[in-house]
Design an enzyme around this catalytic site. Sequence first.
Site, PDB file in Angstrom:
ATOM      1  N   ASP A  77      -2.801  -1.277  11.120  1.00 48.48           N
ATOM      2  CA  ASP A  77      -1.949  -1.594  10.067  1.00 48.48           C
ATOM      3  C   ASP A  77      -0.782  -2.546  10.764  1.00 48.48           C
ATOM      4  OD1 ASP A  77      -0.559  -1.826   7.725  1.00 48.48           O
ATOM      5  OD2 ASP A  77       0.614   0.123   7.991  1.00 48.48           O
ATOM      6  N   HIS A 125      -0.325  -3.328   5.466  1.00 49.80           N
ATOM      7  CA  HIS A 125      -0.642  -2.727   4.413  1.00 49.80           C
ATOM      8  C   HIS A 125       0.502  -3.519   3.422  1.00 49.80           C
ATOM      9  CE1 HIS A 125       3.043  -0.325   5.473  1.00 49.80           C
ATOM     10  NE2 HIS A 125       3.153  -0.251   4.280  1.00 49.80           N
ATOM     11  N   SER A 171       8.746  -0.997   5.453  1.00 50.62           N
ATOM     12  CA  SER A 171       7.480  -1.010   6.059  1.00 50.62           C
ATOM     13  C   SER A 171       7.280  -2.389   6.505  1.00 50.62           C
ATOM     14  CB  SER A 171       6.522  -1.078   4.811  1.00 50.62           C
ATOM     15  OG  SER A 171       6.103   0.243   4.480  1.00 50.62           O
ATOM     16  N   GLY A 172       6.482  -2.748   7.754  1.00 49.72           N
ATOM     17  CA  GLY A 172       6.386  -3.873   8.397  1.00 49.72           C
ATOM     18  C   GLY A 172       7.591  -4.155   9.360  1.00 49.72           C
TER      19      GLY A 172
END
Length: 811
Positions: free
Chosen positions: A665, A622, A760-761
């Site tokens: 994801d 994402h 994120s990630g």
Amino acid sequence: MRASTIVLLLSLVLYSVEGQKLDEYVKTEGAWIFGVSKYFYVTDNEETCALKCEAEPKFLCRSFIYSPKTQQCVTLSGNSKTASLLRSSNSVLYEKRIYLLECKKGIGTDYRGTESKTATGILCQAWSSTYPHVPNFTPETFPDRGLESNYCRNPDGDSEGPWCYTTDSSMRFAYCNIQECEEDCMHCNGKNYRGKISKTESGLDCQSWEVQTPHTHGYRPSIFPEKDLKMNYCRNPDGEPQPWCFTTSPSKRWEFCSIPRCSTGPPTSNPGLECLSGNGESYVGKIAMTVSGKVCQAWSSQTPHKHHRIPDNYPCKNLDVNYCRNPDEEKMPWCYTTDNNTRWEYCQIPSCSGAAPEVEFLSEQVSSSAEPECYVDSGTTYRGTASMTISGKTCQAWNSRTPHNHAKTPENHPLADLTRNYCRNPDNDISPWCYTTDPRVRWEYCNLQKCPIPTDSEPPPAKKPETSSSPVKPELKPDCMVGKGESYRGTKSTTVKGYTCQAWSSQTPHPHSSFTPMTHPNAGLENNYCRNPDGDINGPWCFISTPDSVEWDYCDIPKCAPTEMECGKPKRTPRKCSGRIVGGCVSYPHSWPWQISLRTSFDVHFCGGTLIAPQWVLTADHCLTRSDRPSFYKVYLGIHREAATEATKQVRQVVKIFKGPNRADIALLKLSSPVLITDEVLPACLPSEDYVVPDRSPCHVTGWGDTHGTGGDGLLKEAGFPVIESKVCNRPEFLSGRVKSTELCAGNIHGGTDSCQGDSGGPLVCSDGNQYILQGVTSWGLGCAQPMKPGVYVRVSKFISWLEETIKENS
């Protein structure tokens, strides 16, 4: 049938019987019993030692100790209920289960517990005594009935259960109040149920706890040995209202089992307290308000919040009215609230000690000169915060008596700084150690290294450069070990206590037929050099050459420097804070060297990621809204500040993007060129395929994300919190079934610590011994650091095949 075949089959049958014999014992590594009758034997293995215990003619054998190195077998009359335990290197204690049980099966003819009072509280008369009553049953007339001391027994098979002669002259005998063992029925919520029912309420067969199909899970028997997760039997390892199991149906992950309730009342519990002790499971006070001032909902009510923590489901938890309680092993008492918008909260309960709740203040200012922790000499002065053993086990708190009861407490050793569960050396052992949270392993040395010996401040004289005609001396290999030192082939031959080693081929002064060049031809047992032929987790050792009472000792072999591409081992020890990245703390610079910053072509940080190989980075799908244009993204490595002002910075362009399968994801980035592996840039390790992180395992997340005013903006922050089993995380009060099998949850359910926007990630890493394994990729959550809404991470172990194939095909 040939004679040799018959002998082989008999040997296999004997081995099977002997192996089953050990199932009757509770095993604890690193323990020795003090002050009981004992007898010494030499045996080949633990099974043979168990047989010696069974046949011991000199006393009633309740336990035995076996030493694998010396093959010494010690039969004992006592166990941990009747004698003190001591720490002992390379000793394994086996205690007969029957003498540890304080419950009865059926009418209790085999009860061997230590209850010595009748149901009305009258002290029992000793079975060997003739006063005040002349007994019909004595140890001499019934030697096999366990008539020892004045313990309750049932020598005549009385249908009412165990009894005893009393010390009251007006009452000859009386029955004892011995609870039923939870074999065929359950008390309370079945936490101690140990029966063999293996079907669910709807008739589905249970999945074996050992296997991970059809459902992967974190309730592995090796991780929770005290939960008795045998075969596929129904159990309650996590505080549910009743025993349950994972099912063999792919469409039904888990279900409750139908276990009948015992006919007798529940076991007598500890007296209720009106103050907070431990996690408050014994609290029975009348506080009915949460920390934020909300009134508690009655436990028997289903409005405004529906739930299954009702008095009928938790009959032993005193769920009275709407008082704060802890029925399910939470960190402190809590309650559902009468506020429609707040399902539940913790309660503020005054401590029994009168002390104010402990508050941990974490400074946001981190010195760039912080060094990895190490110890000097034997580590008696070590005051660091390491709390993990050499095999990766978490340390038990020094002021705790569970799972291991001990005398090394802060009160008994006031000068040893026995703080929390930090590694210490209160008894001048060879290095810092701790008791472990694993019930099977009493103690271990800690995962710490000795501090390097300081050198003179004078710089060494310059060496004359070698010319092509100058002879080149061969470089000597350092005398060091890798891992546990099983491959160590150096020439060290003295132990940490200064003993000279005995030659491995010699049987004097200490005979040791189990470790010779003949029995272990590949272990390098030459001369008297230190070796590790049995894979001892503490490293190389040897038998000593003097006829001392000490037969063997460890050797002080330094660890070799990590190789250039050794994953998951940062040169700078991480801070590993677990305080209030939201609510975490600023990391030590470059202590998480696999952390990358994913940026736009305009050098703006927006997501995190993890270096897993010199040219490959793992992140969240994402994050990649422009996946059709890899050149839009850059990867920054070797930085601590978001501003990326460090000289250690490395920058690579993204040249290819590979999205995870089935719209997961997760995404793999190929860099324009391999990075240079340095102290500041190092890959994290990948987990084994389909590995499931056990429930409540401590893990860490890092990132430059939104801090929500908690400080540390612009610096890499970290937060430590536990993994939450998906079965628990998918409960209605948490994420209500939203978590997929390819995801995992982690966080503090009371909120305050979490990953957030900008993280994120990024990596969720969990330690395995002295390595960090990438178990999760930061994916999503409901808000940041909200109570009851833990973060969700892509489970990396589910994508190992995809990662390996993608990297192989595109390298």
